[in-house]
Each structure stands twice: as structure tokens, then as C-alpha cells.
Design a protein around this motif. Sequence first.
Motif, mmCIF file in Angstrom:
data_model
loop_
_atom_site.group_PDB
_atom_site.id
_atom_site.type_symbol
_atom_site.label_atom_id
_atom_site.label_comp_id
_atom_site.label_asym_id
_atom_site.label_seq_id
_atom_site.Cartn_x
_atom_site.Cartn_y
_atom_site.Cartn_z
ATOM 1 N N ALA A 16 0.825 -1.214 0.000
ATOM 2 C CA ALA A 16 0.000 0.000 0.000
ATOM 3 C C ALA A 16 0.859 1.264 0.000
ATOM 4 O O ALA A 16 0.529 2.240 -0.676
ATOM 5 C CB ALA A 16 -0.956 -0.010 1.190
ATOM 6 N N GLY A 17 1.955 1.266 0.728
ATOM 7 C CA GLY A 17 2.836 2.438 0.761
ATOM 8 C C GLY A 17 3.415 2.767 -0.602
ATOM 9 O O GLY A 17 3.490 3.933 -0.994
ATOM 10 N N ALA A 18 3.821 1.739 -1.335
ATOM 11 C CA ALA A 18 4.365 1.944 -2.680
ATOM 12 C C ALA A 18 3.287 2.488 -3.615
ATOM 13 O O ALA A 18 3.548 3.395 -4.415
ATOM 14 C CB ALA A 18 4.942 0.641 -3.233
ATOM 15 N N VAL A 19 2.075 1.956 -3.505
ATOM 16 C CA VAL A 19 0.968 2.433 -4.343
ATOM 17 C C VAL A 19 0.651 3.883 -4.005
ATOM 18 O O VAL A 19 0.462 4.718 -4.899
ATOM 19 C CB VAL A 19 -0.278 1.538 -4.192
ATOM 20 N N ILE A 52 -0.853 -5.161 -9.516
ATOM 21 C CA ILE A 52 0.407 -5.425 -10.208
ATOM 22 C C ILE A 52 1.297 -4.216 -10.009
ATOM 23 O O ILE A 52 0.886 -3.082 -10.302
ATOM 24 C CB ILE A 52 0.195 -5.672 -11.712
ATOM 25 N N LEU A 53 2.496 -4.448 -9.518
ATOM 26 C CA LEU A 53 3.460 -3.371 -9.315
ATOM 27 C C LEU A 53 4.525 -3.418 -10.401
ATOM 28 O O LEU A 53 5.009 -4.505 -10.749
ATOM 29 C CB LEU A 53 4.133 -3.504 -7.956
ATOM 30 N N ALA A 61 7.629 2.158 -9.951
ATOM 31 C CA ALA A 61 7.509 2.991 -11.155
ATOM 32 C C ALA A 61 6.050 3.140 -11.556
ATOM 33 O O ALA A 61 5.693 4.088 -12.260
ATOM 34 C CB ALA A 61 8.303 2.370 -12.300
ATOM 35 N N GLY A 62 5.190 2.207 -11.131
ATOM 36 C CA GLY A 62 3.783 2.275 -11.482
ATOM 37 C C GLY A 62 3.033 1.098 -10.892
ATOM 38 O O GLY A 62 3.620 0.216 -10.257
ATOM 39 N N VAL A 81 4.734 6.789 -12.279
ATOM 40 C CA VAL A 81 5.520 7.921 -11.799
ATOM 41 C C VAL A 81 5.942 8.759 -13.012
ATOM 42 O O VAL A 81 6.390 8.194 -14.023
ATOM 43 C CB VAL A 81 6.757 7.405 -11.020
ATOM 44 N N PRO A 82 5.806 10.082 -12.944
ATOM 45 C CA PRO A 82 6.114 10.931 -14.104
ATOM 46 C C PRO A 82 7.487 10.680 -14.745
ATOM 47 O O PRO A 82 7.607 10.708 -15.965
ATOM 48 C CB PRO A 82 6.005 12.353 -13.543
ATOM 49 N N ASP A 83 8.509 10.392 -13.945
ATOM 50 C CA ASP A 83 9.850 10.142 -14.508
ATOM 51 C C ASP A 83 9.894 8.899 -15.391
ATOM 52 O O ASP A 83 10.834 8.722 -16.162
ATOM 53 C CB ASP A 83 10.888 9.985 -13.395
#
Length: 156
Positions: A16-19, A52-53, A61-62, A81-83
Motif C-alpha cells: 500500500a505504501g508503494a501504491v 500489479i506493481l 515505477a507504477g 511515476v512521471p519520470d
Amino acid sequence: MASLSLSLRPGDARDAGAVEAVMAAAFDPQWGEAWTRSQLLGVMALPGIQLILAEMGQEPAGFALVRSVMDEAELLLLGVVPDHRRSGVASALVERVMHDCAAAGVVTLHLEVRANNPAVHFYTRHGFAKCGERRNYYKGADGRHYDAHTYQRAIG
């Protein structure tokens, strides 16, 4: 410096933190599209949910969040992520979603998007066709209302 490769992996509530980090970077606060941790964890506890990460190295990254019911599924959220935009992350996530849906017997994948969201072009390039509209569904931070468009794509 070595280039980082993209990897995709299944996620769960521990991610959840990564999302949340991806949503904070990817979703413009003007639209209120980022979910709270409570909303995210509540949905992730439902049956048929798949997270899915996408990671570049060890960094998120998404992600894609999908809910399947019987032979249909809905892409609930997709964020990059914009980058890492325009580098194939979103395409890899959508292709993985479609692959996993096909393997689970899903025949139609749905999604909803704000009509003025630039992602509309991305989805149409990936075979989604507009199938419906909800007038004045979204409200921006400026107080204006925006239509929601629903899209679908056959799987398989």
C-alpha cells in the motif's frame, strides 16, 4: 551508470505504501483521483482484486489495480511515476493485466476515465473503445464538472 530494467510483480496490502507513493507522484491533486490508504486497503480486501506493481530496480515505477467478477474485469486504477512515463511502463502494465485476465477467463475489460484526461489516447491505442458516458461525474478543484467516459476492450 547501468540502466534499470522494468520488472512486474503481484502486490498485496503490504504494498500500500508503494501504491500511495505512485499515486502522490502520478495523480494531479486537482482531480482528486488518488485514493486514501483506507480506500485502497478496503478495495484490496474484496474478492477478485489484483494489484500489479511495476518497479525499476527497487523503486516503484507504477501500478495497476484490477477487479474481476465472473468473465468481466475493470481496471480500477493505473498510475505511473512521471519520470517513467513514455518508457513503456503503462503499456507493460496493461499488457500484463490483459494477459492475466485472459488466463482467468475474463472476456471483457472495462475502465472509466475523466473525459479530458490525456490517458484517453493511451487507452484507445491499446484497443479500448468508448462505450458509455456519465455526464458531469467528476468535479475538479476549480469547481467545474467533467464527464466520465467508460471504455471496454475484448480480451483474447
